[in-house]
Write a protein that holds these residues in place. Structure first.
Motif, mmCIF file in Angstrom:
data_model
loop_
_atom_site.group_PDB
_atom_site.id
_atom_site.type_symbol
_atom_site.label_atom_id
_atom_site.label_comp_id
_atom_site.label_asym_id
_atom_site.label_seq_id
_atom_site.Cartn_x
_atom_site.Cartn_y
_atom_site.Cartn_z
ATOM 1 N N ILE A 108 0.840 -1.200 0.000
ATOM 2 C CA ILE A 108 0.000 0.000 0.000
ATOM 3 C C ILE A 108 0.872 1.246 0.000
ATOM 4 C CG2 ILE A 108 -2.106 -0.916 1.020
ATOM 5 C CD1 ILE A 108 -1.013 0.004 3.727
ATOM 6 N N TRP A 156 0.765 3.391 -2.589
ATOM 7 C CA TRP A 156 1.121 3.729 -3.961
ATOM 8 C C TRP A 156 -0.088 3.880 -4.863
ATOM 9 C CZ3 TRP A 156 -1.201 -0.001 -6.594
ATOM 10 C CH2 TRP A 156 -1.463 -1.168 -5.889
ATOM 11 N N ARG A 157 -1.231 3.428 -4.378
ATOM 12 C CA ARG A 157 -2.376 3.378 -5.286
ATOM 13 C C ARG A 157 -2.965 4.749 -5.568
ATOM 14 N NH1 ARG A 157 -3.628 -2.142 -5.891
ATOM 15 N NH2 ARG A 157 -2.313 -3.216 -4.426
ATOM 16 N N GLU A 158 -3.597 4.834 -6.726
ATOM 17 C CA GLU A 158 -4.163 6.129 -7.132
ATOM 18 C C GLU A 158 -5.362 6.488 -6.271
ATOM 19 O OE1 GLU A 158 -4.896 4.976 -11.219
ATOM 20 O OE2 GLU A 158 -3.000 3.985 -10.805
ATOM 21 N N PRO A 163 3.162 1.204 -9.897
ATOM 22 C CA PRO A 163 3.557 2.445 -10.569
ATOM 23 C C PRO A 163 4.565 3.203 -9.703
ATOM 24 C CG PRO A 163 1.172 2.311 -10.292
ATOM 25 C CD PRO A 163 1.764 1.222 -9.472
ATOM 26 N N LYS A 221 -10.874 -1.138 -14.807
ATOM 27 C CA LYS A 221 -10.012 -1.377 -13.660
ATOM 28 C C LYS A 221 -10.762 -2.044 -12.518
ATOM 29 C CE LYS A 221 -6.240 0.488 -11.352
ATOM 30 N NZ LYS A 221 -5.746 1.516 -10.497
ATOM 31 N N PHE A 230 -6.132 3.929 5.665
ATOM 32 C CA PHE A 230 -5.821 4.051 4.236
ATOM 33 C C PHE A 230 -5.908 5.514 3.797
ATOM 34 C CE2 PHE A 230 -6.293 -0.552 3.904
ATOM 35 C CZ PHE A 230 -5.382 -0.853 2.911
ATOM 36 N N ILE A 258 -2.790 7.417 4.588
ATOM 37 C CA ILE A 258 -1.679 7.140 3.670
ATOM 38 C C ILE A 258 -1.803 7.962 2.400
ATOM 39 C CG2 ILE A 258 -0.725 5.346 2.159
ATOM 40 C CD1 ILE A 258 -1.282 3.386 4.438
ATOM 41 N N LYS A 259 -3.032 8.110 1.962
ATOM 42 C CA LYS A 259 -3.290 8.863 0.734
ATOM 43 C C LYS A 259 -2.769 10.290 0.829
ATOM 44 C CE LYS A 259 -7.091 7.570 -2.292
ATOM 45 N NZ LYS A 259 -8.536 7.661 -2.438
#
Lengths: 265, 330
Positions: A261, A263-265, B170, B204, B325, B328-329
């Motif tokens: 985790i 790294w996700r968009e 990525p 996706k 989460f 983290i974003k």
């Protein structure tokens, strides 16, 4: 119409004997059967014999005991069978096997359609078919499950990647038959009697005028270094940190540590 | 001549880049790093612009792009011809091809054309200490045993099983080294494609191709609670799947069902939330690369299949996890 089928003898059942010294499957003296995937190719050939009166030739490379398997192919309805057998062929990988089989095919005649299975049970090698096609300089249709010859070409359905494809190709052509095709018919008549009458021609390296550098161990660039038993199932880890909050934090730490985790968009 | 670098041949269908390409790139990158060399992706297509953009995000050191209107769909002789030309010119150390029906055919043709050994259906690989010899793990006899295989010819040609490696992530750094090669279609006699039956889409959130799947079971108690999990899934960029009882109850459409008579999924991460773990469901998701189970019953069978398990109240845990989460974003 001339049809050729390539078949391989594999040990019966799911357990294989390995020779620890040579790191090869023990093929001599093992009760051999037709590689199940090749039986679909044999059935496809026999169908062409039924409907178009095609002549069906079966070829194989392997130990002398493979004669027995080839006799069985004749008992099923094939017209003739050839075996490439020589000590010099032992230890061949698929590149070398494809080479020897292409020499054997050339030795035995000219064919409109060559059929192969799409994999083998003892070493999932779907590559023999296309390798033979390349050596014979003919096109291939791989993983075909339905096909029909039409004057000078073949119309086929093949399993692509996530899709099915309708393709056509001029003859001569090689097809690898997928296990979605019709299964091999029941043998008509007494197997033992039929096999007794079946003639198999055996060719050795000399007869096939093979380049010795291209067959057996010498002609095989890939080498098995060792064979081992895979480790057993993964065992899960329970996260027990006391409170839900701590458990969630611990899980996040694990995911971060594994770079899963962040790294996700 | 010095053979170097790891090549991955991208796999596409109708112009869409397939997820196995990213799996191979991940392993390819790891191999390249282990011997301090580069990862190169070979992209063959009709128009590659979109896929080039997509691939640039993944830190491939080089992209070799070959375009022609005849290359929209896979055709063995065209692909073999292209790779034969490129191998001759660039001399890669390893060429990795997807072990799909097309990739297996391509690998075989290429091996016979260039007289190269081919290691088919690899499930893992690593370099020996010489930083040159690749040892490949290939399952034999229905997966009961594994063989270590090496190949003496260069480039070392391998086909790699799909669904085994996680997809490459990525990166910030964008690859900008794109080489364009002009290679004309093969003039040999070849097969003609008339029709493609079935469809591969690039969505996706498609359950079967998603990188993360959040699976919901009867622990959710009622239909009204579903948005809680759906929001969580959205937050982490995951697709949603459900166990059979939710479909039977009529809470969710059948298209979301994961299991023996539903979809088979193999994402990088599978969250099993409030799922007890019936065999039906397990068969649909056991190939997931990492399974995280959250359930209030410590005896739930799902924990036997999970990599990580938390016993607890999902209504407490999921919002917390979502918050984490979110952090983290930022």
């Amino acid at each position: 119409m001339e049809i050729l089928v390539c078949v391989k003898q594999v040990p019966a059942g799911k357990t294989f004997e390995f020779d620890v010294e040579t790191k090869k499957l023990v093929r001599e003296g093992v009760n051999g059967i037709i590689n199940p995937s090749d039986t679909y190719a044999l059935e496809a050939a026999l169908k062409l014999k039924d409907t178009l009166g095609a002549r069906v030739t079966v070829v194989s490379m392997g130990p002398f005991s493979a004669v027995n398997m080839l006799q069985r192919c004749i008992a099923y309805g094939a017209d003739r069978a050839f075996l490439a057998n020589d000590e010099a062929f032992a230890g061949s990988d698929t590149l070398a096997t494809g080479y020897v089989l292409s020499k054997l095919i050339q030795k035995t005649g000219k064919y409109d359609i060559i059929l192969c299975g799409s994999k083998s049970t003892d070493g999932d090698t779907a590559q023999i078919g296309p390798q033979i096609a390349e050596r014979l300089e003919i096109p291939e249709i791989s993983f075909a499950y339905l096909f029909k010859p039409n004057n000078t070409s073949v119309l086929a359905m093949r399993e692509g990647v996530g899709v099915n494809e309708k393709v056509s190709c001029p003859m001569p052509v090689l097809l690898t038959i997928s296990s979605k095709a019709s299964p091999l018919r029941k043998m008509v008549g007494n197997e033992k009697e039929l096999m007794k009458l079946a003639q198999v021609t055996v060719y050795h390296a000399q007869d096939l005028e093979v380049d010795m550098k291209c067959c057996g161990k010498n002609g095989s660039p890939t080498q098995v270094e060792s064979i081992f038993q895979p480790p057993v199932e993964k065992s899960g880890l329970m996260i027990e940190e006391g409170t839900a909050e701590k458990n969630v934090c611990k899980l996040m730490d694990i995911l971060k540590e594994k770079h899963l985790i962040g790294w996700r968009e | 001549m010095n053979y170097k670098d790891i090549w991955v041949v991208a796999e596409t269908q109708n112009g869409f880049l397939l997820p196995q390409t990213l799996e191979l790139m991940n392993k390819g990158k790891e191999l390249a790093c282990s011997i301090a060399q580069n990862l190169c992706v070979v992209l063959i297509g009709e128009e590659n612009k979109e896929n080039e953009e997509l691939l640039r995000k993944y830190d491939a050191d080089t992209i070799i792009s070959i375009e022609h209107r005849e290359y929209k769909h896979y055709e063995t002789k065209n692909y073999t011809n292209i790779l034969a030309v490129l191998i001759e010119k660039y001399k890669p150390l390893v060429v990795m091809i997807s072990a799909s029906n097309n990739g297996r055919t391509l690998g075989a043709r290429l091996s016979a054309r260039k007289n190269l050994g081919l290691i088919a259906g690899c499930c893992d690989m690593a370099f020996k200490e010489d930083k040159k010899t690749l040892v490949c793990l290939v399952p034999i006899s229905d997966g009961n045993r594994i063989s270590n295989i090496v190949c003496k010819t260069l480039p070392q040609l391998v086909t790699v099983e799909n669904g085994i490696f996680m997809r490459i992530r990525p990166t910030e750094k964008k690859s900008d080294h794109i080489i364009r090669e002009n290679i004309a279609p093969s003039e040999e006699i070849k097969a003609t494609l008339h029709k493609v039956i079935g469809e591969v889409t690039n969505s996706k959130k498609n359950l079967e191709t998603a990188e993360i799947v959040v699976g919901i079971g009867m622990g959710i108690q009622n239909k009204q609670n579903l948005p809680l999990i759906e929001e969580f899934a959205k937050e982490i960029g995951a697709a949603v799947g459900v166990s059979k009882p939710l479909v039977d109850e009529g809470w969710v459409s059948e298209t979301f069902q994961v299991g023996i008579n539903g979809k088979k999924v193999a994402p990088d991460i599978y969250f099993a939330i409030g799922i007890s773990g019936s065999l039906n469901h397990i068969i649909g998701m056991e190939k997931s690369k990492l399974i995280i189970a959250i359930n209030d019953r410590a005896t739930a069978p799902i924990f036997q299949y999970a990599d990580y398990g938390i016993v607890g109240d999902l209504f407490e845990i999921i919002p917390m996890l979502q918050q984490e989460f979110k952090k983290i974003k930022k």
